[in-house]
Design an enzyme around this catalytic site. Structure first.
Site, PDB file in Angstrom:
ATOM      1  N   TYR A   1     -56.392 -23.290  15.436  1.00 46.60           N
ATOM      2  CA  TYR A   1     -57.481 -23.151  16.920  1.00 46.60           C
ATOM      3  C   TYR A   1     -58.524 -22.401  16.251  1.00 46.60           C
ATOM      4  CZ  TYR A   1     -52.702 -23.347  18.600  1.00 46.60           C
ATOM      5  OH  TYR A   1     -50.910 -23.321  18.876  1.00 46.60           O
TER       6      TYR A   1
ATOM      7  N   GLN B   1     -57.691 -20.868  31.885  1.00 48.37           N
ATOM      8  CA  GLN B   1     -56.516 -20.247  31.614  1.00 48.37           C
ATOM      9  C   GLN B   1     -56.515 -19.368  32.739  1.00 48.37           C
ATOM     10  OE1 GLN B   1     -56.712 -20.147  27.796  1.00 48.37           O
ATOM     11  NE2 GLN B   1     -55.195 -21.479  27.463  1.00 48.37           N
TER      12      GLN B   1
ATOM     13  N   ASP C   1     -47.639 -24.004  27.783  1.00 50.39           N
ATOM     14  CA  ASP C   1     -48.558 -25.329  27.666  1.00 50.39           C
ATOM     15  C   ASP C   1     -47.087 -26.295  28.260  1.00 50.39           C
ATOM     16  OD1 ASP C   1     -50.645 -23.890  27.046  1.00 50.39           O
ATOM     17  OD2 ASP C   1     -50.908 -25.726  25.650  1.00 50.39           O
TER      18      ASP C   1
ATOM     19  N   GLU D   1     -47.654 -16.935  15.589  1.00 48.18           N
ATOM     20  CA  GLU D   1     -47.752 -17.101  17.152  1.00 48.18           C
ATOM     21  C   GLU D   1     -46.870 -16.962  18.409  1.00 48.18           C
ATOM     22  OE1 GLU D   1     -49.712 -20.549  19.439  1.00 48.18           O
ATOM     23  OE2 GLU D   1     -48.455 -21.366  17.376  1.00 48.18           O
TER      24      GLU D   1
ATOM     25  N   GLY E   1     -51.071 -21.422  30.512  1.00 46.86           N
ATOM     26  CA  GLY E   1     -50.630 -20.659  28.991  1.00 46.86           C
ATOM     27  C   GLY E   1     -49.251 -20.835  28.332  1.00 46.86           C
TER      28      GLY E   1
ATOM     29  N   TYR F   1     -60.177 -30.031  15.170  1.00 48.31           N
ATOM     30  CA  TYR F   1     -58.704 -29.669  16.748  1.00 48.31           C
ATOM     31  C   TYR F   1     -59.331 -30.871  17.541  1.00 48.31           C
ATOM     32  CZ  TYR F   1     -57.029 -27.742  20.757  1.00 48.31           C
ATOM     33  OH  TYR F   1     -56.186 -27.172  21.183  1.00 48.31           O
TER      34      TYR F   1
END
Length: 458
Positions: free
Chosen positions: A43, A122, A189, A420, A187, A97
């Site tokens: 990211y 978001q 997904d 993550e 948030g 990305y």
């Protein structure tokens, strides 16, 4: 059961010191000059609610960076008030990305060059983040407090514009809630909460030929959304883009329009934070208006998203009026709201304590057929979502459970690293490593056990 997820052992000072130092290193490593990236690998741009979580952690170790992060993101705010879910770094190559700036093709706006952001949003956690950074400024001295007051004054109208955009233009169902137009806006997904609504969205595999995925080169395919879902995600962006990112007539023309309990819980929480900010800025009438707005959104969540049979909250497909049958962690997030009906609080707590979830909470019902221990929002444990749940426990006076959750999260990250997300049974790290919001929220979990000012007694 993995020891990370077992009943809590004491968090010893050495663990706290090691975790604090490692978290601070992650945030330093992910700072790129005027903002923090979620990850240097997967990211490489600035994400919206990542920025909010990161600022909450930076409040302890680097106040100037916390404010700079928020300013950098809000510099990308659209004239209509929306805060894009990605602000693109112009120095990062397009191929780093996908979907990148050329794919989104956002026109120039408000003095910003073309293709500098996405057109999605978001969850609007930024008012809460700004309040938390201000709240901790005193620990950094009088100059930090003075600067924090200046930063609040600068951000406040932008935060209000963000809320007004979501509360007005995104009220596609007309019931007082903001709708999301893409799973990426939630948030969470690939949550099963979207499965029924997504089933009506065409999945054109040719889109992936024309727009190849890049995430799978950096992450295990078994941990990421499927190709079918990804094709739907790309198609939804192209559809929204074809309408020039307009929100007029969404329910009639767009294939995915959903009211998410988690998103709207954050929306109401932002109003409560804005009330506190307005109080500091000497605007009592505006503070009252924000508190009233928080109560209105809370009531709308109760009316539209509560299922009395399951005694929890579910996402609503605005196009069909149907509540999703899935039990997802997003349905627990209204616990953050102090004006939630007592029966609804009891229902969430029962759901949280049941075999479906437990502490720390996975992203989806452990007993469901769709539960997946590795795939993104379909089972793994996320630190940020559990941080929000801990806040909800504190809001409703469940201090013992909040402390239990805090300790489990601290041990989970200390044993496995700043990943993550995490395996919901074994505790191992998943997704990308050295992840900013995991590091940032560990700092907050280590440093602050206080309850929000509007917390209720149990």
């Amino acid at each position: 059961m993995h020891p990370d997820l077992s009943p809590t052992l004491p968090v010893i000072p050495e663990v706290c010191a090691e975790l604090w130092a490692s978290a601070a290193r992650v945030l330093d490593a992910n700072w790129v000059g005027d903002h923090t990236v979620p990850s240097r690998t997967l990211y490489p741009h600035q994400w919206s609610w990542d920025t909010a979580f990161t600022a909450i952690g930076l409040a302890y170790v680097n106040q100037p960076r916390a404010w700079r992060d928020l300013r950098s993101l809000f510099a990308a705010q659209w004239p209509d008030g929306r805060v894009p879910h990605i602000a693109f770094d112009p120095d990062t190559p397009e191929e780093a990305y996908f979907p990148g700036p050329r794919f989104w093709n956002v026109p120039a706006y408000a003095g910003r060059p073309a293709r500098s952001s996405t057109g999605l949003v978001q969850p609007p956690l930024h008012a809460l983040a700004a309040w938390e950074v201000y709240r901790h400024a005193a620990a950094h001295g009088a100059d930090a407090v003075q600067q924090a007051r200046i930063e609040l004054d600068r951000l406040y109208p932008r935060l209000v514009a963000q809320q007004e955009y979501l509360g007005d233009r995104r009220d596609a169902g007309g019931g007082g809630l903001a709708s999301i137009v893409h799973p990426w806006e939630s948030g969470l997904d690939d949550s099963p909460a979207w499965d029924e609504a997504l089933a009506a969205v065409p999945a054109d595999p040719g889109l992936l030929d024309r727009h190849p995925r890049r995430d799978l080169a950096l992450s295990d395919a078994a941990h990421r959304p499927t190709d079918t879902d990804h094709a739907r995600y790309v198609g939804l962006v192209l559809d929204y883009q074809a309408g020039e990112y307009s929100d007029t007539g969404l329910a009639e023309r767009h294939a995915f329009v959903v009211e998410c309990p988690g998103f709207n819980a954050v929306l109401a929480t932002a109003e409560l934070a804005l009330a506190q900010i307005a109080g500091v800025l000497g605007r009592p009438s505006e503070a009252r208006r924000h508190r009233e707005r928080a109560r209105d959104v809370t009531a709308a969540i109760g009316r539209r998203l509560w299922n009395p049979e399951t005694r929890t909250f579910h996402a609503r497909d605005v196009r069909t009026g149907r509540l999703s049958p899935a039990h997802c962690v997003s349905g627990l997030l209204p616990l953050m709201l102090p004006d939630l009906e007592p029966d609804q609080v009891d229902g969430i707590l029962a759901e949280l304590r049941s075999e479906r979830f437990g502490l720390p909470a996975p992203s989806h019902d452990r007993t469901a057929r769709e539960f997946d221990t590795h795939r993104y929002s379909r089972g793994p444990v996320w630190i940020n979502v559990n941080w929000l749940l801990r806040r909800g426990l504190l809001v409703h006076g469940r201090r013992d459970e909040a402390e239990e959750l805090r300790r489990r999260l601290v041990r989970l990250v200390h044993r496995n690293g700043h990943f993550e997300y995490f395996h919901p049974e074994e505790g191992g790290g998943l997704g990308t490593s050295a992840f900013s919001w995991t590091a940032a929220l560990c700092l907050d979990l280590l440093a602050d056990r206080s309850a929000p000012a509007y917390a209720r007694a149990a």
